[in-house]
Design a protein around this motif. Structure first.
Motif, mmCIF file in Angstrom:
data_model
loop_
_atom_site.group_PDB
_atom_site.id
_atom_site.type_symbol
_atom_site.label_atom_id
_atom_site.label_comp_id
_atom_site.label_asym_id
_atom_site.label_seq_id
_atom_site.Cartn_x
_atom_site.Cartn_y
_atom_site.Cartn_z
ATOM 1 N N ARG A 70 0.843 -1.189 0.000
ATOM 2 C CA ARG A 70 0.000 0.000 0.000
ATOM 3 C C ARG A 70 0.887 1.251 0.000
ATOM 4 N NH1 ARG A 70 -2.758 -3.403 -1.413
ATOM 5 N NH2 ARG A 70 -4.658 -4.274 -0.455
ATOM 6 N N TYR A 71 0.598 2.160 -0.925
ATOM 7 C CA TYR A 71 1.311 3.424 -1.017
ATOM 8 C C TYR A 71 0.363 4.540 -0.601
ATOM 9 C CZ TYR A 71 4.492 0.759 -4.055
ATOM 10 O OH TYR A 71 5.364 -0.182 -4.568
ATOM 11 N N GLY A 77 1.040 16.025 -2.588
ATOM 12 C CA GLY A 77 1.321 15.217 -3.763
ATOM 13 C C GLY A 77 2.599 14.412 -3.622
ATOM 14 N N SER A 78 3.117 14.344 -2.401
ATOM 15 C CA SER A 78 4.342 13.602 -2.128
ATOM 16 C C SER A 78 4.032 12.217 -1.588
ATOM 17 C CB SER A 78 5.207 14.357 -1.104
ATOM 18 O OG SER A 78 5.587 15.626 -1.590
ATOM 19 N N LEU A 79 4.907 11.285 -1.891
ATOM 20 C CA LEU A 79 4.786 9.947 -1.327
ATOM 21 C C LEU A 79 5.130 10.018 0.152
ATOM 22 C CD1 LEU A 79 4.174 7.035 -2.123
ATOM 23 C CD2 LEU A 79 6.611 6.722 -2.601
ATOM 24 N N GLN A 80 4.250 9.507 0.977
ATOM 25 C CA GLN A 80 4.408 9.597 2.426
ATOM 26 C C GLN A 80 4.827 8.276 3.059
ATOM 27 O OE1 GLN A 80 0.738 10.095 4.757
ATOM 28 N NE2 GLN A 80 1.779 11.699 5.939
ATOM 29 N N LEU A 81 4.222 7.174 2.591
ATOM 30 C CA LEU A 81 4.449 5.875 3.225
ATOM 31 C C LEU A 81 4.223 4.764 2.211
ATOM 32 C CD1 LEU A 81 4.876 4.306 5.962
ATOM 33 C CD2 LEU A 81 2.370 4.252 6.131
ATOM 34 N N ARG A 82 5.038 3.725 2.335
ATOM 35 C CA ARG A 82 4.877 2.486 1.563
ATOM 36 C C ARG A 82 4.842 1.347 2.574
ATOM 37 N NH1 ARG A 82 9.379 0.490 -2.921
ATOM 38 N NH2 ARG A 82 8.487 -1.571 -3.392
ATOM 39 N N SER A 83 3.710 0.669 2.670
ATOM 40 C CA SER A 83 3.529 -0.389 3.666
ATOM 41 C C SER A 83 3.479 -1.740 2.954
ATOM 42 C CB SER A 83 2.229 -0.149 4.438
ATOM 43 O OG SER A 83 2.007 -1.167 5.381
ATOM 44 N N HIS A 102 14.064 -0.122 -2.909
ATOM 45 C CA HIS A 102 13.128 0.954 -2.575
ATOM 46 C C HIS A 102 13.505 2.254 -3.271
ATOM 47 C CE1 HIS A 102 16.061 2.875 0.123
ATOM 48 N NE2 HIS A 102 16.358 1.661 0.551
ATOM 49 N N GLU A 103 12.633 3.226 -3.171
ATOM 50 C CA GLU A 103 12.824 4.520 -3.802
ATOM 51 C C GLU A 103 14.037 5.237 -3.201
ATOM 52 O OE1 GLU A 103 8.579 3.265 -3.936
ATOM 53 O OE2 GLU A 103 10.117 3.387 -2.382
ATOM 54 N N ARG A 149 7.860 -1.081 6.553
ATOM 55 C CA ARG A 149 7.348 0.205 6.073
ATOM 56 C C ARG A 149 8.493 1.068 5.567
ATOM 57 N NH1 ARG A 149 3.422 1.722 11.203
ATOM 58 N NH2 ARG A 149 1.807 0.140 10.822
ATOM 59 N N THR A 150 8.202 1.798 4.504
ATOM 60 C CA THR A 150 9.160 2.757 3.951
ATOM 61 C C THR A 150 8.598 4.157 4.178
ATOM 62 O OG1 THR A 150 9.679 1.140 2.227
ATOM 63 C CG2 THR A 150 10.489 3.394 1.917
ATOM 64 N N HIS A 151 9.345 4.984 4.908
ATOM 65 C CA HIS A 151 8.909 6.347 5.201
ATOM 66 C C HIS A 151 9.629 7.346 4.288
ATOM 67 C CE1 HIS A 151 6.917 5.097 9.000
ATOM 68 N NE2 HIS A 151 7.898 4.206 9.059
ATOM 69 N N PHE A 152 8.942 8.456 4.022
ATOM 70 C CA PHE A 152 9.500 9.493 3.153
ATOM 71 C C PHE A 152 9.384 10.845 3.845
ATOM 72 C CE2 PHE A 152 7.901 6.012 0.667
ATOM 73 C CZ PHE A 152 8.910 5.774 -0.267
ATOM 74 N N ALA A 153 10.385 11.703 3.616
ATOM 75 C CA ALA A 153 10.382 13.030 4.214
ATOM 76 C C ALA A 153 9.217 13.853 3.663
ATOM 77 C CB ALA A 153 11.706 13.734 3.933
#
Length: 232
Positions: A70-71, A77-83, A102-103, A149-153
């Motif tokens: 799940r993204y 409009g920024s990517l916040q989380l990838r679960s 990952h990104e 989980r992948t977190h993004f700034a």
């Protein structure tokens, strides 16, 4: 030849070797792969769209049994989380880690279940991979479940696409991207690419959002890159 391509006599790895060894051109190779998958009844998966295979950190020693990802996109409009919920099966003894690609703009990888973080790798002409070391090594045919989980700034990962690439067979793939109610894109497509990072989209299917979410299930993917793209 039909019997050989049925999968009873050769594997995907062997077919790949034959294509390389005999320098079979692209159109003939595509025909071989189409025959191979049709003979096995694999008519609803997505396979072998990559134009080139990027260099890997190490030989893959597992297969993915199921993948739920799940993204989440925020109001900017920024990517916040990838679960990610991920179940893998070892294809030989002693499988002790998984490398998660990952990104590049990811700020943190958090493993919630199944292992701990190991070494970070940069390889394959731009791929970034993070080792997830299993709680205990797997023996052949043993499975394990991972949650990470992948977190993004915040406000630093503006994007109009998300991708999930697969080298070897990845089964039962369930992907979704969710947008906030005040930041719904005008158009969203399910997309298949011919490269992990760049390249061209070779398929785009329009999606209808439900409660701000685009979701797609595919029985399996292999040697491909799939995901979502959208227009604001």
């Amino acid at each position: 030849m039909s019997r050989a391509l049925s999968g009873n006599a050769i594997s995907t790895e062997t077919l790949r070797w034959i294509i390389g060894a005999f320098d079979i051109d692209r159109s003939d190779a595509d025909h071989l792969w189409a025959t191979y998958t049709a003979e096995q009844g694999f008519t609803s998966g997505i396979t072998h769209t990559l134009r080139r295979r990027r260099e890997m950190v190490r030989r893959q020693r597992h297969r993915t049994v199921s993948l739920v990802e799940r993204y989440f996109v925020d109001e900017t409009g920024s990517l916040q989380l990838r679960s990610t919920f991920h179940t893998i099966r070892a294809i030989e003894d002693g499988v002790d880690l998984y490398i998660f690609n990952h990104e590049p703009q990811a700020s943190e990888i958090e493993v919630l279940h199944g292992g701990m973080l190991g070494t970070r790798h940069v390889y394959g002409g731009g791929l970034i991979g993070q080792e997830i070391i299993f709680t205990r090594p797997l023996t052949r045919s043993q499975t394990t479940a991972l949650e990470y989980r992948t977190h993004f700034a915040a406000a630093k990962s503006f994007t109009n696409e998300v991708r999930r690439a697969a080298f070897a067979r990845t089964e039962h793939v369930d992907l979704a991207v969710k947008f906030p109610v005040d930041r719904i894109p005008r158009h969203v497509w399910w997309c298949v690419w011919d490269d992990h990072l760049g390249g061209a989209a070779i398929r785009q299917d329009p999606m209808t959002l439900q409660n701000g979410t685009a979701r797609y299930y595919v029985p399996f993917i292999e040697e491909t890159s799939v995901g979502f793209t959208w227009e604001w």
